[in-house]
Design an enzyme around this catalytic site. Structure first.
Site, PDB file in Angstrom:
ATOM      1  N   SER A 118       1.131  -0.846  -0.086  1.00  0.00           N
ATOM      2  CA  SER A 118      -0.363  -0.311  -0.206  1.00  0.00           C
ATOM      3  C   SER A 118       1.033   0.828  -0.008  1.00  0.00           C
ATOM      4  O   SER A 118       0.320   2.091  -1.134  1.00  0.00           O
ATOM      5  CB  SER A 118      -0.790   0.009   1.246  1.00  0.00           C
ATOM      6  OG  SER A 118      -1.460  -1.319   1.168  1.00  0.00           O
ATOM      7  N   HIS A 126       0.963   4.776   4.081  1.00  0.00           N
ATOM      8  CA  HIS A 126      -0.062   5.470   3.209  1.00  0.00           C
ATOM      9  C   HIS A 126       0.817   6.840   3.639  1.00  0.00           C
ATOM     10  O   HIS A 126       0.828   7.290   2.616  1.00  0.00           O
ATOM     11  CB  HIS A 126      -1.166   4.926   3.572  1.00  0.00           C
ATOM     12  CG  HIS A 126      -2.441   3.601   3.475  1.00  0.00           C
ATOM     13  ND1 HIS A 126      -3.247   3.996   3.252  1.00  0.00           N
ATOM     14  CD2 HIS A 126      -0.950   2.533   3.504  1.00  0.00           C
ATOM     15  CE1 HIS A 126      -3.677   2.232   3.255  1.00  0.00           C
ATOM     16  NE2 HIS A 126      -2.041   1.812   2.957  1.00  0.00           N
TER      17      HIS A 126
END
Length: 254
Positions: A128, A179
């Site tokens: 991610s 992230h």
């Protein structure tokens, strides 16, 4: 820019070998570790999972290896789908080496931030952070290299980014630092990898692969003539893609 127009899976693999290889690694490792539950899978997991404590002891490769591993099927599919959708344009624009540099650079920056801000017992895995790094590159283009990205693609990528950031804070068991700092890393790396880069054009890739005779006149609109897509349908496709992304993200909670 983000709506795939390759005529087959084989053509996609030929045009975007880096993206294809990364996705295959994601899925193969998930199968070995989680589905087949082979003994070697457990060893791969223990050797590669992001562990702040083990990094503290000197396992610095764990800044990289978590990018290849995923905890469940939806996690692997969500990241792989995002990579297949948003990666090809960058692989073409940057080339293989600079794409890998940007992708893993952003992922490593996200994992370093995880090490710095999470406690020693924290474990993490997933691509991610690297995927958010791609959004960081697109955000840089939207902000400072507008000639590299069309307005429609800008709207799509910023909408997806907002949704992704919102889900980062709304969902549980998310590596928030990976992230956020993966995105920041991609944004910071963007000016380095975007030097002398041309805007994305699927026709250029098709021409280089299929038109070996320079004397043959190439019409970049010939596929559009054969497969003309109504504007309303194009908008529907975009929103369908957005809906799938959101659905996959929601389902990955369970």
């Amino acid at each position: 820019m983000f709506i795939r127009n390759e005529r087959s899976l084989k053509e996609f693999i030929q045009l975007y070998p880096v993206i294809s290889t990364l996705i295959m690694i994601h899925l193969i490792l998930w199968l070995i570790i989680n589905f087949l539950q082979l003994p070697i899978g457990r060893e791969i997991y223990q050797w590669g999972v992001g562990s702040n404590f083990m990094i503290y002891l000197g396992d610095y490769w764990r800044f990289v290896t978590p990018i290849f591993l995923h905890g469940d099927l939806m996690h692997a599919l969500f990241n792989s789908f995002s990579l297949a959708l948003f990666g090809p344009a960058l692989e073409q624009m940057l080339g293989k080496f600079k794409f890998l540099l940007a992708y893993f650079g952003a992922g490593i920056i996200g994992n370093i931030a995880t090490y710095m801000f999470e406690d020693f017992n924290y474990l993490h895995l997933g691509a991610s952070g690297a995927v958010f790094g791609l959004f960081g590159i697109y955000a840089f283009m939207v902000s400072f290299r507008k000639h590299l990205i069309d307005q429609g693609s800008s709207q799509i990528v910023m909408t997806i980014l907002i949704i992704g950031l919102a889900m980062t804070f709304l969902r549980s068991n998310i590596n928030i630092y990976a992230h956020i700092f993966g995105f920041i890393g991609g944004f910071a790396i963007a000016p380095l990898v975007l030097i002398n880069v041309q805007s994305y054009s699927p026709w250029r890739r098709r021409r280089s692969r299929y038109d070996d005779d320079d004397s043959i006149q190439f019409d970049p609109n010939r596929w559009n003539k054969k497969r003309r897509i109504p504007p309303r349908l194009k908008k529907n496709i975009i929103w369908i893609v957005l809906g799938i992304l959101v659905l996959l993200g929601i389902l990955s909670r369970f």
